[in-house]
Design a protein around this motif. Structure first.
Motif, mmCIF file in Angstrom:
data_model
loop_
_atom_site.group_PDB
_atom_site.id
_atom_site.type_symbol
_atom_site.label_atom_id
_atom_site.label_comp_id
_atom_site.label_asym_id
_atom_site.label_seq_id
_atom_site.Cartn_x
_atom_site.Cartn_y
_atom_site.Cartn_z
ATOM 1 N N ALA A 212 0.820 -1.220 0.000
ATOM 2 C CA ALA A 212 0.000 0.000 0.000
ATOM 3 C C ALA A 212 0.854 1.270 0.000
ATOM 4 N N HIS A 218 -2.786 4.202 -6.154
ATOM 5 C CA HIS A 218 -4.041 4.337 -5.412
ATOM 6 C C HIS A 218 -4.337 5.781 -5.017
ATOM 7 N N HIS A 223 -7.238 8.560 -1.801
ATOM 8 C CA HIS A 223 -7.047 9.791 -1.030
ATOM 9 C C HIS A 223 -7.743 11.004 -1.665
ATOM 10 N N ASP A 374 -4.793 4.440 4.084
ATOM 11 C CA ASP A 374 -3.992 3.401 3.435
ATOM 12 C C ASP A 374 -4.236 2.049 4.089
#
Ligand code: FES
Ligand code: FE2
Lengths: 431, 109
Positions: A212, A218, A223, A374
């Motif tokens: 992660a 991501h 986020h 996360d």
């Protein structure tokens, strides 16, 4: 559309042909049997970062680390000659744990002149030598010199304290860290002594949390809400591309852009960031760290939009160096195949004003908010990997460090099995 | 009862219970607060943040008088409360379930 150039091969992953491009098996993350192999193959055989020299300010300063994955506890101590030594945390008389307070499984730290066992009072000097035995004359053919503490290999690299539990290891910590370590030698870590440390018990395999933090693919999605709305739309339109990637030996790194510190346009950021001049990338007003030029391994692309370099030092130590002159470490200490303790530690140049201190506070709180995001997918991922319903997963070019991490971990396990002369457990790894 | 904060910040005295020394206490108070309470604290304290920094910075950081120290702790709480107010619209990080992350080492001041 690519915003940053990739290697001639067309991708970062193909630039390192040993990695392959096939889907990756996660059967290294969902079984107790495999984890038992990893404990011996990885955690008892690699250099593990257990702390910083600032935790050992004077002769007799010590701390303990519970290395459950490596099946031991160690005590690390500053010796009289200014060196650092590490010992298995066990009394040579009858095996009591030597250094602990109140709760034998909790870590502790302090300063002492010698270590005294709570059971029968045997005393050991800071160098591990047995100095005092209660009723020594009652023992048979006894020589105290034969009963010093069991020493563990211990080395300091750039102020980071490493131990290696393999008595047969012949590789130095700096050789182990290789090119990627060598490239950051000289960074003034020792100036950044203002510490904020966070700890979490996480319900997933240790590698999943490294995953992660080792990709930013991501970030624009998971986020998204942390940026102001318009900025967030822009970011998810771009997606994420690293400035550059590198893998070398067991380790990897990604260099990333970071236009947020300070941002080009103040409207890009939240009100609290505007007033405190700080945020995820750290305080905008950079402290002097006495460096004319970054070591060659930092911002390797020498990009003007550089924001952060993220190093994944195998097995469980990550180092993040941020453009605004501060750094973070991550550690992942497995406690079972499906649980680990995560530690995130932020290091700043000590502030001299309340304004500087508040800027650092915002960076620290922002770190925690991001890390909770996360971490929030991990238990869900772990539980589904354990179903075995799907076993192989496609990893994209921006996930190259994950591919490398799992390949390295599997390779270590296979090598260990070969040493044992066992038939390697079949891991359907299309690496 | 004597004031918690410096006299110039009497307007924030009603939020003195946000003057908390540790991150754990600040985060716990955030989670225990309603969005209305967080918003009210934010709306009162945010416009005073610049003045609070100026007040504290009359002194060296390691020699703050006690009332200035308590003002600074209240500012740390504002930083913490800014996330629910500016970002999440709820006290907790969304989807974080029961997950927690504890500050185990933090600066003395
Ligand atoms: S076990 Fe330590 S003195 Fe006996
Ligand atoms: Fe993230």
């Amino acid at each position: 559309m690519a915003h940053f150039p990739k290697p001639a091969e067309g991708s970062w992953t193909e630039h390192f042909p040993q990695l392959g491009t096939a889907p990756v098996s996660y059967s290294d993350s969902n079984s107790a049997d495999h984890y038992e192999l990893e404990r011996d193959a990885i955690f008892r055989r690699t250099w593990l970062n257990v702390g910083r020299v600032e935790q050992l300010p004077r002769t007799g300063s010590y701390f303990t680390r519970e290395l459950d994955a490596a099946r031991t506890s160690v005590v690390v101590v500053r010796t009289a000659d200014g060196g650092v030594k590490a010992f298995h945390n066990i009394c040579r008389h009858r095996g009591n744990k030597l250094v602990w307070n109140d709760f034998p499984r909790e870590e502790t730290a302090g300063t002492c002149r010698q270590f005294t066992c709570k059971y029968h009072g045997w005393r050991y000097g800071l160098e591990g030598d047995l100095n005092f035995v209660q009723q020594e004359s009652e023992f048979f053919n006894f020589d105290r010199a034969d009963y010093g503490l069991a020493e563990v290999q211990c080395e300091v690299w750039e102020g980071f304290v490493f131990v290696n539990l393999d008595p047969d290891n012949t590789e130095s910590a700096s050789d182990y860290l290789g090119d990627l370590g060598a490239g950051i030698v000289g960074y003034p870590f020792e100036r950044m002594t203002q510490v904020h440390k966070f700890r979490a018990e996480v319900g997933s395999n240790w590698k999943l949390f490294i995953d992660a933090f080792a990709e930013f693919y991501h970030a624009p999605v998971l986020h998204a809400k942390q940026a102001v709305a318009e900025e967030s739309r822009k970011l998810s339109g771009y997606g994420f591309e690293g400035l550059s990637y590198d893998v070398s030996g067991d380790h990897g790194m990604v260099s990333s852009w970071g236009g947020m510190s300070p941002p080009k346009d103040l409207n890009m950021v939240k009100p609290i960031e505007r007033i405190l001049r700080s945020g995820l990338f750290g305080p905008w007003d950079r402290p002097d760290i006495g460096l004319d030029e970054l070591p060659p391994g930092l911002n390797p692309a020498r990009s003007p939009s550089w924001g952060i370099d993220t190093f994944v030092f195998f097995p469980n130590f990550m180092l993040l160096v941020w453009a605004p002159n501060w750094y973070i470490t991550y550690h992942y200490w497995p406690t079972s195949y499906r649980s680990h303790i995560f530690e995130g530690t932020l290091y700043f140049v000590p502030p001299t004003t309340a304004r500087e201190r508040l800027a650092q506070e915002l960076a620290a709180v922002t770190f925690k908010e991001y890390a909770l995001q996360d971490g929030n997918t991990l238990e869900a991922t772990q539980s589904m990997l354990e179903t075995g319903a799907v076993t192989e997963f496609p990893l994209c070019d921006q996930e190259i460090l994950l591919r490398h991490l799992h390949q390295t971990a599997r390779g270590r396990v296979s090598a260990h099995q070969e040493r044992l002369g066992a038939t390697p457990v079949r891991i359907s790894a299309a690496s | 009862m004597s004031a918690v904060l410096p006299a110039e910040f009497a307007d924030l005295e009603r939020f003195a219970d946000w003057s908390l020394r540790t991150e754990a206490e600040r985060y716990a108070k955030r989670l225990a607060s309603s969005m209305d309470e967080l918003q009210e604290f934010y709306d009162a304290a945010f416009p005073r943040l610049e003045a609070a920094m100026e007040h504290c910075d009359q002194y060296p950081l390691d020699a703050l008088p006690d009332d200035a120290k308590r003002l600074l702790w209240l500012c740390y709480s504002l930083v913490n409360a800014s996330f629910p107010v500016e970002v999440w619209r709820q006290a907790r990080v969304p989807d974080s379930g029961a997950a927690s992350m504890d500050a185990v080492i933090e600066p003395a001041i």
